[in-house]
Design an enzyme around this catalytic site. Structure first.
Site, short mmCIF file in Angstrom:
data_model
loop_
_atom_site.label_atom_id
_atom_site.label_comp_id
_atom_site.label_asym_id
_atom_site.label_seq_id
_atom_site.Cartn_x
_atom_site.Cartn_y
_atom_site.Cartn_z
N SER A 1 0.83 -1.20 0.00
CA SER A 1 0.00 0.00 0.00
C SER A 1 0.87 1.25 0.00
CB SER A 1 -0.96 -0.03 1.19
OG SER A 1 -1.90 0.99 1.11
N ASP B 1 -2.94 6.36 -3.91
CA ASP B 1 -1.74 5.74 -3.37
C ASP B 1 -1.22 4.69 -4.34
OD1 ASP B 1 -3.61 3.73 -2.95
OD2 ASP B 1 -2.91 3.24 -0.95
N ASP C 1 -1.04 1.43 -4.72
CA ASP C 1 -1.85 0.31 -5.20
C ASP C 1 -3.28 0.72 -5.48
OD1 ASP C 1 -2.43 0.55 -2.42
OD2 ASP C 1 -3.14 -1.52 -2.36
N ASP D 1 -5.88 1.91 -3.84
CA ASP D 1 -7.08 1.62 -3.06
C ASP D 1 -7.47 2.79 -2.16
OD1 ASP D 1 -5.09 1.34 -1.16
OD2 ASP D 1 -5.74 -0.64 -0.47
#
Length: 578
Positions: free
Chosen positions: A147, A306, A308, A310
């Site tokens: 993340s 961000d 990734d 999500d």
């Protein structure tokens, strides 16, 4: 000899050890503290997966700890999902160091079990992994990501066959299988060419993207005619060196948002995240370049995802014309209000909004005004995904889900927080309010004037390594043994201990059950619609403490928030130093 030293010696003497890891071990040979931290324990596999620093050792992310986790998951799938081998596992990865390598290692171990792997052929956002699981009807999914953690981290998130992150019952069984693995260095695995020859490794191309974008168009609240019109909204977008670039631009384009300027320095995938201190849209410094570009282009809205994809951050012009980054609670409240305003004519009778226990109470107020019930879950989007799955049997209808840490879900075709969905809806919402002569900042203050000035904040204490973990545990134990009765001039009315599963009414012996899974969380419900919540992070070496207040004015709310934070910082400092 200490146990960790035995494990270290086993790794050091393993002849087939990965050359790069062996070289790193050699560099660490004279640093006993560093070696102990790398080998004193196994990298923790929590309720959603594992995350840690890259490097050699059982307490680090590397090909051997990844293989061990996959081996445990494969054992679980073979034992509990009868057709797991044929259904297979979807695998995606982000822009971090070793992400693609770990994705292929995952397929190699799955292949040794005869389990098909569907691996994306390029880096992709986390929500696309969730969508792929549902679209391909696989038995599970794996996302290689850490993340928004620093560059030295990577991670491994596991998804069930509904496309949601695994929940505690599933996680505990998988953890049990992982713990049965005796030697992470000798786990059976096939080679990539063997997998492809046996048709066990399948590469995912553009089909999933196209199917996802079709679903993405359906979340729009604009009339068909409006969707087809060119939008006079000036947008600045930064993917913060991550995975969202292409899908966000395509999602905006299909609704005819064409006036989009991308922060070019942050457009390309970069595992170093070289232009930011942290690739986290929760951190306002991540918007520095977007604000500069927005000022040049007179942008109406700035959006940032961000690595990734999500989590989404949004900035809008405030009353002085400067860009202000909205909090996750603020953006969530705006999205909820926008969705319900445009659904009021056909609102389902069992409409539900879902939020976490550390998310603002403003959302509950808005939802109630539309006759929509709010459901609270523990912190973590996996619990929101789990509730959506339950709705399929209860007849309830999911309207929106969000958490304070910049995670939102509008359409349930994914079952994890989805920054691509959120980015498109945020721009649509900004366009809607611009036509009313307002910015998102103006719209937010209209909500405050209607429902009250709900303000929130979060602080944290980082305590790394073995010693840090012990200190965090000691802080939580002390908070339980010596509960607070007053904070910031407000009396404590209830104490909710989610590990004990009970709510205590202060001043009485009355206890009530909390119908949520057990978790190491303590929440204080205070007077004047205020609260404090403490919880160790599940993904970082931190203890977090959250604050929420409501005031009749911005000034009153800000003062209450400052009083709570001051007193709680004193409490944490005192307990930490004991």
């Amino acid at each position: 000899m200490s146990h960790w030293k035995h494990v270290y010696e086993k790794w050091r003497s393993f002849e087939q050890l990965d050359p790069a890891l062996k070289q790193e071990l050699d560099k660490m040979a004279d640093n006993e503290k560093e070696l102990e931290d790398a080998f004193y324990t196994d990298l923790s596999f929590g309720t959603g997966g594992m995350r840690g620093e890259l490097g050699p050792g059982t307490n680090r992310m590397n090909i051997y700890t990844v293989r061990k986790a996959v081996n445990g998951l494969a054992d679980y799938l073979v034992a509990h999902v009868g057709d797991a081998r044929d259904r297979g596992v979807a695998v995606a990865y982000d822009s971090r160091f070793k992400s693609q390598e770990f994705a292929i290692e995952t397929a190699k171990v799955l292949g040794a079990y005869g389990i098909k792997a569907y691996v994306f052929d390029t880096l992709h956002p986390t929500p696309l992994l969730s969508f792929a699981v549902r679209y391909l009807k696989t038995a599970a999914g794996i996302m290689i990501t850490a993340s928004h953690n620093p560059p030295e981290y990577n991670g491994f998130k596991v998804y069930n066959d509904d496309g949601g992150q695994i929940v505690p019952d599933e996680a505990h069984q998988i953890i049990g299988c992982i713990q049965e693995v005796e030697d992470e260095l000798t786990i059976p695995h096939l080679q990539k060419d063997e997998l492809e020859a046996q048709d066990i490794l399948n590469w995912i191309g553009k089909e999933i993207d196209r199917a996802y974008l079709d679903k993405l168009a359906e979340i729009s609240k604009l009339a068909t005619g409006e969707q087809q019109q060119d939008k006079d909204l000036q947008i600045v977008f930064t993917p913060l060196h991550g995975t969202a670039h292409d899908l966000v631009l395509r999602g905006l384009s299909q609704l005819n948002f064409h006036h989009v300027d991308v922060v070019e320095e942050q457009a390309a995938a970069d595992p170093e995240f070289s232009t930011v201190k942290s690739p986290n849209p929760e951190e306002h410094q991540a918007f520095t370049m977007a604000i500069e570009l927005g000022s040049q282009t007179n942008a109406d809205v700035l959006i940032g995802t961000d690595p990734d994809a999500d989590r989404l951050g949004v900035a809008a012009k405030d009353s002085s014309g400067h860009y202000t980054v909205l909090t996750g609670n603020q953006l969530g409240a705006l999205m909820l209000d926008y969705i319900l305003t445009h659904s009021v004519s056909n609102l389902p009778t069992k409409a539900r909004m879902i939020k976490t226990i550390v998310t603002s109470e403003l959302g509950r107020k808005i939802a109630a005004d539309y006759g929509v019930e709010t459901i609270d879950t523990l912190t973590g989007f996996k619990y929101i995904g789990e509730k959506i799955r339950e709705f399929e049997s209860t007849g309830e209808t999911f309207m929106f889900g969000y958490e304070e840490s910049y995670g939102y879900l509008i359409g349930d075709f994914t079952r994890d927080k989805d920054a691509v969905q959120a980015a498109v809806l945020a721009c649509e919402m900004a366009y809607y309010w611009k036509r009313q002569g307002k910015t998102l900042f103006d719209a937010l203050h209209s909500l405050y004037e209607t429902y009250g000035y709900y303000l929130e904040d979060m602080s944290s204490l980082t305590l790394k390594g073995k010693e840090g973990a012990e200190k965090i545990a000691a802080i939580m134990e002390t908070i339980r043994k010596e509960p607070l009765t007053e904070v910031g001039g407000l009396d404590v009315e209830y104490v909710e201990d989610y590990l004990a599963g009970e709510r205590t009414v202060i001043g009485t012996k009355l206890k009530e059950s909390i119908e949520l899974p057990k978790e190491n969380v303590v929440k204080y419900i205070l007077g004047n619609d205020s609260w404090i919540c403490l919880r160790p992070s599940g993904t970082e070496p931190k203890i977090k403490y959250y604050f929420g207040v409501c005031g009749s004015s911005a000034q009153e709310g800000q003062q209450r928030l400052a009083d709570l934070k001051r007193d709680m910082e004193d409490v944490i400092s005192r307990v930490h130093n004991v």
